[in-house]
Design an enzyme around this catalytic site. Structure first.
Site, PDB file in Angstrom:
ATOM      1  N   GLU A  91      69.367  10.302  61.222  1.00 55.07           N
ATOM      2  CA  GLU A  91      69.662  11.202  62.329  1.00 55.07           C
ATOM      3  C   GLU A  91      68.380  11.810  62.883  1.00 55.07           C
ATOM      4  O   GLU A  91      67.407  12.016  62.159  1.00 55.07           O
ATOM      5  CB  GLU A  91      70.597  12.327  61.864  1.00 55.07           C
ATOM      6  CG  GLU A  91      71.988  11.809  61.568  1.00 55.07           C
ATOM      7  CD  GLU A  91      72.914  12.876  60.986  1.00 55.07           C
ATOM      8  OE1 GLU A  91      74.122  12.785  61.237  1.00 55.07           O
ATOM      9  OE2 GLU A  91      72.438  13.775  60.285  1.00 55.07           O
ATOM     10  N   CYS A 104      63.171  16.547  66.323  1.00 57.00           N
ATOM     11  CA  CYS A 104      63.082  16.551  64.853  1.00 57.00           C
ATOM     12  C   CYS A 104      63.441  15.147  64.362  1.00 57.00           C
ATOM     13  O   CYS A 104      64.544  14.661  64.629  1.00 57.00           O
ATOM     14  CB  CYS A 104      64.065  17.593  64.324  1.00 57.00           C
ATOM     15  SG  CYS A 104      64.179  17.636  62.535  1.00 57.00           S
ATOM     16  N   CYS A 111      66.889  11.273  50.631  1.00 53.91           N
ATOM     17  CA  CYS A 111      65.685  11.877  50.065  1.00 53.91           C
ATOM     18  C   CYS A 111      65.835  11.944  48.554  1.00 53.91           C
ATOM     19  O   CYS A 111      66.913  12.243  48.045  1.00 53.91           O
ATOM     20  CB  CYS A 111      65.472  13.286  50.622  1.00 53.91           C
ATOM     21  SG  CYS A 111      63.960  14.072  50.007  1.00 53.91           S
ATOM     22  N   CYS A 115      66.313  18.729  46.236  1.00 52.53           N
ATOM     23  CA  CYS A 115      66.353  20.191  46.386  1.00 52.53           C
ATOM     24  C   CYS A 115      67.810  20.655  46.405  1.00 52.53           C
ATOM     25  O   CYS A 115      68.666  20.046  47.049  1.00 52.53           O
ATOM     26  CB  CYS A 115      65.639  20.628  47.659  1.00 52.53           C
ATOM     27  SG  CYS A 115      63.926  20.115  47.696  1.00 52.53           S
ATOM     28  N   CYS A 118      69.759  21.491  49.806  1.00 60.42           N
ATOM     29  CA  CYS A 118      69.617  20.567  50.945  1.00 60.42           C
ATOM     30  C   CYS A 118      70.657  19.446  50.921  1.00 60.42           C
ATOM     31  O   CYS A 118      70.805  18.736  49.917  1.00 60.42           O
ATOM     32  CB  CYS A 118      68.214  19.972  50.935  1.00 60.42           C
ATOM     33  SG  CYS A 118      67.940  18.725  52.195  1.00 60.42           S
ATOM     34  N   GLY A 160      64.533  13.311  54.717  1.00 60.00           N
ATOM     35  CA  GLY A 160      63.466  12.708  53.924  1.00 60.00           C
ATOM     36  C   GLY A 160      62.252  13.576  53.690  1.00 60.00           C
ATOM     37  O   GLY A 160      62.038  14.576  54.361  1.00 60.00           O
ATOM     38  N   GLU A 161      61.454  13.184  52.705  1.00 63.03           N
ATOM     39  CA  GLU A 161      60.185  13.845  52.399  1.00 63.03           C
ATOM     40  C   GLU A 161      59.078  12.956  52.976  1.00 63.03           C
ATOM     41  O   GLU A 161      58.768  11.897  52.427  1.00 63.03           O
ATOM     42  CB  GLU A 161      60.041  13.999  50.874  1.00 63.03           C
ATOM     43  CG  GLU A 161      58.657  14.394  50.395  1.00 63.03           C
ATOM     44  CD  GLU A 161      58.046  15.585  51.135  1.00 63.03           C
ATOM     45  OE1 GLU A 161      58.659  16.655  51.187  1.00 63.03           O
ATOM     46  OE2 GLU A 161      56.940  15.436  51.693  1.00 63.03           O
ATOM     47  N   SER A 192      56.486  18.555  57.794  1.00 64.80           N
ATOM     48  CA  SER A 192      56.999  19.519  56.813  1.00 64.80           C
ATOM     49  C   SER A 192      57.126  18.832  55.459  1.00 64.80           C
ATOM     50  O   SER A 192      57.687  17.740  55.351  1.00 64.80           O
ATOM     51  CB  SER A 192      58.360  20.039  57.271  1.00 64.80           C
ATOM     52  OG  SER A 192      58.908  20.894  56.293  1.00 64.80           O
ATOM     53  N   SER A 214      57.499  23.821  52.643  1.00 59.61           N
ATOM     54  CA  SER A 214      58.773  24.440  52.261  1.00 59.61           C
ATOM     55  C   SER A 214      58.569  25.168  50.944  1.00 59.61           C
ATOM     56  O   SER A 214      58.573  24.560  49.888  1.00 59.61           O
ATOM     57  CB  SER A 214      59.856  23.367  52.108  1.00 59.61           C
ATOM     58  OG  SER A 214      60.067  22.740  53.351  1.00 59.61           O
ATOM     59  N   ASN A 290      71.841  27.488  55.200  1.00 58.14           N
ATOM     60  CA  ASN A 290      73.037  26.891  55.819  1.00 58.14           C
ATOM     61  C   ASN A 290      73.902  26.272  54.747  1.00 58.14           C
ATOM     62  O   ASN A 290      73.507  25.256  54.175  1.00 58.14           O
ATOM     63  CB  ASN A 290      72.641  25.771  56.778  1.00 58.14           C
ATOM     64  CG  ASN A 290      71.795  26.275  57.891  1.00 58.14           C
ATOM     65  OD1 ASN A 290      72.172  27.167  58.617  1.00 58.14           O
ATOM     66  ND2 ASN A 290      70.606  25.702  58.016  1.00 58.14           N
ATOM     67  N   CYS A 333      67.755  20.748  60.857  1.00 60.76           N
ATOM     68  CA  CYS A 333      66.857  19.873  60.119  1.00 60.76           C
ATOM     69  C   CYS A 333      66.975  20.215  58.646  1.00 60.76           C
ATOM     70  O   CYS A 333      67.040  21.372  58.265  1.00 60.76           O
ATOM     71  CB  CYS A 333      65.427  20.061  60.591  1.00 60.76           C
ATOM     72  SG  CYS A 333      65.212  19.523  62.279  1.00 60.76           S
TER      73      CYS A 333
HETATM   74  N1  SAH Z   1      61.374  17.117  53.135  1.00 61.14           N
HETATM   75  C1  SAH Z   1      60.638  17.987  53.988  1.00 61.14           C
HETATM   76  C2  SAH Z   1      61.109  17.951  55.422  1.00 61.14           C
HETATM   77  C3  SAH Z   1      62.587  17.863  55.640  1.00 61.14           C
HETATM   78  S1  SAH Z   1      63.507  19.278  55.093  1.00 61.14           S
HETATM   79  C4  SAH Z   1      60.640  19.392  53.464  1.00 61.14           C
HETATM   80  O1  SAH Z   1      61.367  19.666  52.493  1.00 61.14           O
HETATM   81  O2  SAH Z   1      59.890  20.214  53.973  1.00 61.14           O
HETATM   82  C5  SAH Z   1      63.189  20.337  56.495  1.00 61.14           C
HETATM   83  C6  SAH Z   1      63.434  21.808  56.289  1.00 61.14           C
HETATM   84  O3  SAH Z   1      64.814  22.105  56.190  1.00 61.14           O
HETATM   85  C7  SAH Z   1      62.760  22.333  55.035  1.00 61.14           C
HETATM   86  O4  SAH Z   1      61.953  23.451  55.356  1.00 61.14           O
HETATM   87  C8  SAH Z   1      63.917  22.763  54.199  1.00 61.14           C
HETATM   88  O5  SAH Z   1      63.505  23.838  53.408  1.00 61.14           O
HETATM   89  C9  SAH Z   1      64.975  23.113  55.229  1.00 61.14           C
HETATM   90  N2  SAH Z   1      66.341  23.084  54.687  1.00 61.14           N
HETATM   91  C10 SAH Z   1      66.864  22.176  53.852  1.00 61.14           C
HETATM   92  N3  SAH Z   1      68.138  22.507  53.515  1.00 61.14           N
HETATM   93  C11 SAH Z   1      68.415  23.651  54.156  1.00 61.14           C
HETATM   94  C12 SAH Z   1      69.565  24.514  54.193  1.00 61.14           C
HETATM   95  N4  SAH Z   1      70.675  24.227  53.511  1.00 61.14           N
HETATM   96  N5  SAH Z   1      69.493  25.623  54.952  1.00 61.14           N
HETATM   97  C13 SAH Z   1      68.387  25.910  55.654  1.00 61.14           C
HETATM   98  N6  SAH Z   1      67.273  25.141  55.663  1.00 61.14           N
HETATM   99  C14 SAH Z   1      67.285  24.020  54.916  1.00 61.14           C
HETATM  100 FE1  SF4 Z   2      64.026  18.765  49.645  1.00 61.58          FE
HETATM  101 FE2  SF4 Z   2      63.131  18.246  52.143  1.00 61.58          FE
HETATM  102 FE3  SF4 Z   2      64.166  16.291  50.595  1.00 61.58          FE
HETATM  103 FE4  SF4 Z   2      65.772  18.155  51.556  1.00 61.58          FE
HETATM  104  S1  SF4 Z   2      64.634  16.665  52.750  1.00 61.58           S
HETATM  105  S2  SF4 Z   2      65.744  17.339  49.426  1.00 61.58           S
HETATM  106  S3  SF4 Z   2      64.420  19.962  51.525  1.00 61.58           S
HETATM  107  S4  SF4 Z   2      62.315  17.466  50.175  1.00 61.58           S
END
Ligand code: SAH
Ligand code: SF4
Length: 353
Positions: A91, A104, A111, A115, A118, A160-161, A192, A214, A290, A333
């Site tokens: 997406e 974005c 991923c 986390c 997420c 993704g990371e 990010s 993050s 979220n 995102c």
């Molecule tokens: N993997 C990378 C980029 C994608 S995640 C990273 O982790 O930075 C992008 C952003 O979305 C990150 O800052 C993450 O902390 C945030 N994010 C992920 N899940 C979320 C949630 N449930 N609510 C709010 N922000 C979230």
């Molecule tokens: Fe963590 Fe970013 Fe991967 Fe979500 S997309 S699991 S926030 S590293």
């Protein structure tokens, strides 16, 4: 196997032309059609002879993504679901700002970082995206826009990371910012990361773009609970890498901090956070969590969010709370699952400019 031209840079495209028995200028011409004129077929390349076009159709792969669906939010945030050639889904989210658009984009299908907060992380990793699949999100969507020139900002904050898919992401970023690519300003491209320290150092050496980290917690215990990556690269290593990250004049690092009720939203978390990043050229984006199905976490009240923010503001930290966009279409995102099942959560878009 067909050549994937959008994953190549200018000199690789010329090398491809030479290997295919073409003059180098043909390579440049074709690259211009793809990156500047945003065409989707060889038949649109009117200065290429018909016989050559037919020959190229057989040997070059032009369209790595197929659009499956778009969803528009009431606030005109637009979410695109694409299918990859092997059937996986990704997406991308186009976010309207006051005078421009921010896109974005995803760097992986799923991923592996796991986390806890997420939706993408809960899904696990399907596979890395190729460079062509990453840049194509921007090319495809720019072509779809009524005013393509208003797409000025790109954030690698989708699924993704990005630093876990380093080579492909770097190639795509170079095509985003190179003059004969999409020609975006490197000041308007942000990557990010959850904090892969060795790759952060590589990135700082390889290219000049903005970095968002993050952070989400200011002590190792909480951060390891939320983000398994912290067990490999704990806060002391991560913060060292942040301090060493090369920042051109007046640029700042961005720290993203998701506020989660009862986990990291107390006054003492704010003080720990300030102790951690004090003295750094950095701004803090606070993102109320979220919720999504299957997550056992919850968002704090907005009162608590603003209280946390006030602790930082009264100590002169640059900070903002990310405003909600795309609420009705689950377009935040980090919230992208690639299934397009509406999650009906309350996303908060996180798109730095
Ligand atoms: N993997 C990378 C980029 C994608 S995640 C990273 O982790 O930075 C992008 C952003 O979305 C990150 O800052 C993450 O902390 C945030 N994010 C992920 N899940 C979320 C949630 N449930 N609510 C709010 N922000 C979230
Ligand atoms: Fe963590 Fe970013 Fe991967 Fe979500 S997309 S699991 S926030 S590293």
């Amino acid at each position: 196997m067909k050549t994937d031209l959008k994953g190549l840079d200018a000199s690789q495209t010329e090398a491809w032309a030479a290997q295919s028995g073409l003059e180098p200028y043909r390579g440049r011409q074709i690259r211009h059609w793809l990156m500047n004129r945003l065409v989707r077929s060889f038949d649109e390349m009117t200065n290429i002879p018909k016989t050559l076009r037919d020959q190229l159709k057989a040997s070059v792969h032009l369209n790595p993504l197929t659009l499956v669906k778009t969803e528009n939010s009431r606030d005109t945030t637009r979410k695109y679901l694409f299918r990859l050639t092997d059937g996986h889904f990704i997406e991308s989210v186009l976010i309207p700002e006051r005078d421009h658009f921010t896109l974005c984009i995803s760097s992986q299908a799923g991923c592996a970082m796991g986390c806890r907060f997420c939706a993408t992380g809960h899904q696990g990793l399907q596979r890395n995206l190729k460079a062509s699949e990453i840049i194509e999100q921007a090319i495809w969507i720019k072509r779809d826009m009524a005013q393509p020139e208003r797409l000025t900002n790109v954030v690698l904050m989708g699924m993704g990371e990005p630093l876990a898919n380093y080579e492909a992401v770097l190639a795509a970023v170079k095509n985003l910012i190179s003059e004969d690519g999409l020609n975006l300003s490197h000041r308007r491209v942000t990557l990010s990361t959850s904090g892969l320290v060795p790759q952060m150092e590589r990135l700082g050496r390889d290219v000049t773009i903005n970095l968002a980290v993050s952070l989400n917690a200011a002590d190792d215990k909480t951060r390891s609970f939320l983000m398994p990556v912290n067990q490999t690269y704990p806060l002391n290593l991560l913060m060292d890498a942040c301090r060493r990250f090369p920042l051109p004049n007046r640029r700042m690092l961005t720290f993203e901090y998701i506020l989660i009720s009862g986990i990291n939203d107390r006054d003492r978390d704010a003080y720990n956070l300030m102790a951690l990043i004090g003295g750094m050229r950095a701004k803090i984006n606070l993102i109320p969590f979220n919720p999504f199905p299957g997550s056992e976490l919850s968002a704090p009240s907005m009162d608590r969010v603003f209280r946390f923010q006030n602790r930082l503001v009264e100590n002169h930290f640059t900070t903002m709370v990310r405003k909600s966009k795309g609420q009705d279409i689950s377009a935040a995102c980090g919230q992208l699952s690639g299934t397009f099942d509406a999650h009906h959560q309350q996303p908060v878009l996180d798109a730095s400019s």
